[in-house]
Design an enzyme around this catalytic site. Structure first.
Site, PDB file in Angstrom:
ATOM      1  N   ASP A 228       0.864  -1.195   0.000  1.00 42.25           N
ATOM      2  CA  ASP A 228       0.000   0.000   0.000  1.00 42.25           C
ATOM      3  C   ASP A 228       0.898   1.243   0.000  1.00 42.25           C
ATOM      4  O   ASP A 228       2.009   1.179  -0.512  1.00 42.25           O
ATOM      5  CB  ASP A 228      -0.947  -0.052   1.215  1.00 42.25           C
ATOM      6  CG  ASP A 228      -2.261   0.684   0.951  1.00 42.25           C
ATOM      7  OD1 ASP A 228      -2.221   1.750   0.318  1.00 42.25           O
ATOM      8  OD2 ASP A 228      -3.321   0.206   1.384  1.00 42.25           O
ATOM      9  N   HIS A 251       2.151   1.972  -3.222  1.00 44.17           N
ATOM     10  CA  HIS A 251       1.269   2.944  -3.860  1.00 44.17           C
ATOM     11  C   HIS A 251       1.829   4.366  -3.817  1.00 44.17           C
ATOM     12  O   HIS A 251       1.121   5.319  -4.083  1.00 44.17           O
ATOM     13  CB  HIS A 251      -0.123   2.903  -3.223  1.00 44.17           C
ATOM     14  CG  HIS A 251      -0.826   1.589  -3.423  1.00 44.17           C
ATOM     15  ND1 HIS A 251      -2.104   1.358  -2.987  1.00 44.17           N
ATOM     16  CD2 HIS A 251      -0.416   0.435  -4.019  1.00 44.17           C
ATOM     17  CE1 HIS A 251      -2.455   0.105  -3.311  1.00 44.17           C
ATOM     18  NE2 HIS A 251      -1.448  -0.464  -3.920  1.00 44.17           N
TER      19      HIS A 251
END
Ligand SMILES: *[C@@H]1O[C@H](CO)[C@@H](O)[C@H](O)[C@H]1NC(C)=O
Ligand SMILES: *[C@@H]1O[C@H](CO)[C@@H](O)[C@H](O)[C@H]1NC(C)=O
Length: 407
Positions: A228, A251
């Site tokens: 993430d 991310h």
């Protein structure tokens, strides 16, 4: 005359003595060690050591070591710990020295605790030692159904820092967190350096460092590769200084999301320098929801950034609403204002066509956005031309901007 000189001399000696005292006290008061082995910890990788760790901490925490430090030592070896919360306030400065490995449970009945390893209400905490915390997330990720189940139980973050002031975290490794690796909540003056956070690219919600309601946070010389965000700055993040961080996979580094329809929110004063993104989904991202409360993001500078094969190198999304359940503001001038954002000296490669993508709303356009010296190219050969998109963005650009077209 003589009495003035005498007075000054007295004052000088007094100050000198006070300094000397301080100096001697802080350098000669030896640290006191609280080895978890002395409190019954067993490094066999199986026995739950939560109690032994708590005992060692509690003893250390109440030990008055004047100007010295109390060191809770976890020596080499593998220590299984189900869940432990290290609470302050403590009487002296505390050091948590991790030399070995702390392992999280792999048994699903022990997964859903609020905290795996937590530090709370501590002034002057140091966490260091070169050791590793292993969240054993591979056993837990299949239980993360939060993408489809609204009532899902959340898995614990590996290490929580709540209400920590004047702290330092360095030389630490975290692998395979069940949820995020580190979260910072209500911290002030916390410096994090030389840490390494890793989890597989496909592991769900394994954010690297999540920051909320915290001020004066410094993160440097670290490597973060997870499933993430590498670093996420949520509401209340102020004066955040990030430098020399290598991010990927993951991310990217994000501000937000902000705008949740229950309170005013803000992120202010973010400086990101000398960072590298490798094969991440996003590079530098600001995401805010269409909110009903006036909220803001301001004073953000991203500079000296290398992008290598990043999908969305520069992205602002002021209408972020992944689940489509956002509350759209009825009044004008509501929502999350984004202003004073600089993207400077950014080079490297993009995987997607829109390398610069700044999407703001008509109601509250983004203000004073600066693009300075940006040079992004396709990471593979492509017949398409790379583009930049700026919608409702007010600002200027300087130097060479590639792909051009924005501002
Ligand atoms: C964190 O770093 C800043 C800047 O280098 C420094 O001023 C501050 O004292 C440091 N804080 C701690 C707790 O070491
Ligand atoms: C920039 O970051 C790299 C690691 O990503 C580091 O080796 C280098 O020392 C940093 N440069 C500065 C000026 O801090």
């Amino acid at each position: 005359m003589a009495s003035v000189a005498g007075g000054l001399l007295f004052l000088f000696l007094h100050i000198f003595a006070a300094h000397a005292n301080n100096y001697i006290a802080s350098s000669s008061s030896p640290p006191k060690f609280f080895n978890v082995l002395s409190y019954g910890a067993i490094p066999d990788g199986q026995t739950d050591n939560s109690q032994a760790f708590s005992k060692a901490w509690n003893e250390a925490c109440k030990w008055n070591n004047r100007n010295g430090q109390n060191v809770v030592l976890v020596p080499s070896g593998t220590f299984m710990v189900n869940s432990v919360l290290f609470m302050g306030p403590c009487r002296s400065r505390m050091v948590f020295m991790l030399r070995g490995v702390i392992k999280a449970p792999s048994n699903p009945s022990l997964f859903f605790t609020d905290t795996w390893i937590g530090f709370r209400y501590i002034n002057g905490l140091v966490v260091k030692g070169g050791g590793t915390i292993d969240g054993q997330g591979n056993f837990a990720w299949p239980y993360n159904d939060c993408f489809t189940n609204r009532q899902c139980k959340t898995l614990p973050v590996s290490m929580r820092f709540d209400f920590i002031t004047n702290g330092r975290v360095r030389n630490l490794r975290s692998i395979n967190s069940k949820n995020g690796h580190f979260t910072l909540y209500s911290c002030n003056n916390l410096n994090i350096t030389k840490i390494r956070l890793t989890a597989p690219e496909e592991s769900p919600n394994t954010d690297g460092i999540k920051i909320g309601m915290s001020t004066n946070i410094k993160i440097s010389h670290s490597i973060i590769g997870t499933g993430d965000d590498c670093i996420a700055m949520l509401s209340g993040s102020e004066n955040i200084d990030i430098s020399s961080v290598l991010c990927g996979p993951g991310h990217g580094i994000s501000i937000g999301s902000l705008g949740n329809n229950v309170a005013k929110e803000f992120v202010r004063g973010v400086k990101l320098r000398n960072c590298t993104f490798v094969s991440t989904q996003n590079g530098l991202r600001i995401k805010t929801r269409p909110s009903s409360f006036p909220s803001f993001v301001s004073d953000v500078i991203f500079s000296g950034i290398t992008m290598a094969n990043v999908n969305n190198p520069l992205i602002i999304d002021q209408q972020y609403c992944p689940q489509g359940n956002c509350f759209y503001q009825e009044e004008r001038n509501a929502g999350v204002m984004i202003n004073d954002v600089t993207f400077m000296n950014i080079w490297g490669t993009s995987r997607s066509e829109v390398a610069i993508n700044l999407q703001c709303s008509e109601d509250i356009p983004c203000q004073n956005v600066k693009l300075v010296n940006i040079n992004l190219a396709y990471s593979s050969t492509s017949a398409k031309q790379m583009v930049s998109k700026c919608v409702n963005v007010k600002g200027v650009s300087y130097g060479r901007i590639q792909p051009s077209g924005c501002l």
